[in-house]
Design a protein around this motif. Structure first.
Motif, PDB file in Angstrom:
ATOM      1  N   GLU A  93       0.840  -1.203   0.143  1.00  0.00           N
ATOM      2  CA  GLU A  93      -0.145  -0.118  -0.143  1.00  0.00           C
ATOM      3  C   GLU A  93       1.020   1.188  -0.062  1.00  0.00           C
ATOM      4  O   GLU A  93       1.907   1.403   0.533  1.00  0.00           O
ATOM      5  N   GLN A  94       0.348   2.237  -0.727  1.00  0.00           N
ATOM      6  CA  GLN A  94       1.355   3.477  -0.792  1.00  0.00           C
ATOM      7  C   GLN A  94       0.973   4.190   0.381  1.00  0.00           C
ATOM      8  O   GLN A  94       0.031   4.680   0.722  1.00  0.00           O
ATOM      9  N   ARG A 133       1.168   7.348   3.094  1.00  0.00           N
ATOM     10  CA  ARG A 133       1.196   9.100   2.881  1.00  0.00           C
ATOM     11  C   ARG A 133       2.459   9.486   2.913  1.00  0.00           C
ATOM     12  O   ARG A 133       3.334   9.383   3.685  1.00  0.00           O
ATOM     13  N   SER A 179       3.731   6.986  -9.415  1.00  0.00           N
ATOM     14  CA  SER A 179       2.680   6.519  -8.618  1.00  0.00           C
ATOM     15  C   SER A 179       2.352   7.092  -7.369  1.00  0.00           C
ATOM     16  O   SER A 179       1.217   7.079  -7.013  1.00  0.00           O
ATOM     17  N   CYS A 180       3.313   7.978  -7.074  1.00  0.00           N
ATOM     18  CA  CYS A 180       2.917   8.624  -5.782  1.00  0.00           C
ATOM     19  C   CYS A 180       2.026  10.072  -6.261  1.00  0.00           C
ATOM     20  O   CYS A 180       1.270  10.320  -5.465  1.00  0.00           O
ATOM     21  N   ARG A 234       0.274   9.972  -8.694  1.00  0.00           N
ATOM     22  CA  ARG A 234      -1.214   9.318  -8.836  1.00  0.00           C
ATOM     23  C   ARG A 234      -2.200   9.139  -7.673  1.00  0.00           C
ATOM     24  O   ARG A 234      -3.099   9.995  -7.526  1.00  0.00           O
ATOM     25  N   ALA A 235      -1.485   8.669  -6.612  1.00  0.00           N
ATOM     26  CA  ALA A 235      -2.064   8.498  -5.203  1.00  0.00           C
ATOM     27  C   ALA A 235      -2.389   9.896  -4.661  1.00  0.00           C
ATOM     28  O   ALA A 235      -3.514  10.212  -4.255  1.00  0.00           O
ATOM     29  N   GLU A 236      -1.588  10.856  -4.761  1.00  0.00           N
ATOM     30  CA  GLU A 236      -1.857  12.347  -4.194  1.00  0.00           C
ATOM     31  C   GLU A 236      -2.795  12.918  -4.956  1.00  0.00           C
ATOM     32  O   GLU A 236      -3.707  13.553  -4.426  1.00  0.00           O
ATOM     33  N   SER A 269      -6.257  11.500  -4.071  1.00  0.00           N
ATOM     34  CA  SER A 269      -6.613  11.972  -2.620  1.00  0.00           C
ATOM     35  C   SER A 269      -7.193  13.489  -2.831  1.00  0.00           C
ATOM     36  O   SER A 269      -8.177  14.014  -2.450  1.00  0.00           O
TER      37      SER A 269
END
Lengths: 126, 126
Positions: B3-4, B6, B76-77, B79-81, B84
């Motif tokens: 899991e990515q 935070r 990928s970071c 994308r996650a950020e 959110s």
DNA sequence: CCCTTCTGATTACAGACGTAATCATAACTA
DNA sequence: TAGTTATGATTACGTCTGTAATCAGAAGGG
């Protein structure tokens, strides 16, 4: 006008409701969040208190309860948060950000038309 | 794949350097951040430690020092950020986000061309 | 008039965060 | 070889956050 205070993730959830329905009572907010977040009532109250203390919300007294409303428009908060995001993640440059979200998102026919129009407008006033 | 985790605001600053120069020593990072942030060396070390503990960074031992590198790609970071962010601020819908940043930003001729092309591509594969 | 209940206020509390001083250890230098 | 230096580790510490229990006062019901 005062400096835009930071709004945390949990607080955004509350603000969403406020901007939709302001001026709004704590009860309404709790109810509106009910289906979305599993927050106890005191939790929501705490968030409201903090937002008031930070100067993001104000309220008028109505009998025994408060009616909360925002002291900053959604637009202005979105702008502030957007700036912080583009700085943090895209080093301040919007074009890569736009490119990123363009690639990531699936857009409808209508969306594409709208965005094209915005681009044309952008071109117009250069 | 894990899991990515935070990444906080201060940590992004460090990650920016890491993605640019990995694998990189703490010294390099401190030097790279010197002109940007007024952080003491221990501060940077702490951030590195936390990033390692969170599983965002790994390192190889090189003599007496470490060489840090990222365990997640910048993409990928980002994308996650981005996810959110769009959830928090735009209620999960990308089109308003795109519209917002389009309006906010000043774009060069070239930027506009690039974005138009991306839109065309988007249209193509619908 | 007393008890329940609604509502905001106060207090709580663990974990994250920003920022950093201090420590231990190995290496380098005089 | 003893003192300085570089480096990661440990500890620190106030504030912020998420989440909530508890409290106090007002209002309504019986």
């Amino acid at each position: 006008m005062q400096e835009q205070p930071r709004i945390t993730e949990a607080e955004w959830e509350v603000m969403r409701v406020i901007w939709e329905q302001e001026p709004v009572t704590a009860r309404d907010i709790v109810d509106a969040l009910e289906p979305v977040k599993e927050w106890s009532e005191p939790t929501v109250k705490t968030l409201l208190n903090r937002l008031v203390r930070k100067g993001v919300l104000e309220f008028s007294v109505e009998g025994k309860r408060y009616r909360y409303s925002a002291r900053f428009s959604r637009e202005s908060c979105v702008r502030a948060e957007g700036l912080s995001f583009v700085d943090r993640v895209f080093d301040g440059s919007t074009t890569p950000l736009l490119a990123h979200f363009l690639k990531e998102s699936k857009l409808s026919e209508r969306d594409i038309r709208e965005l094209k129009k915005l681009l044309r407008d952008k071109e117009a006033d250069r």
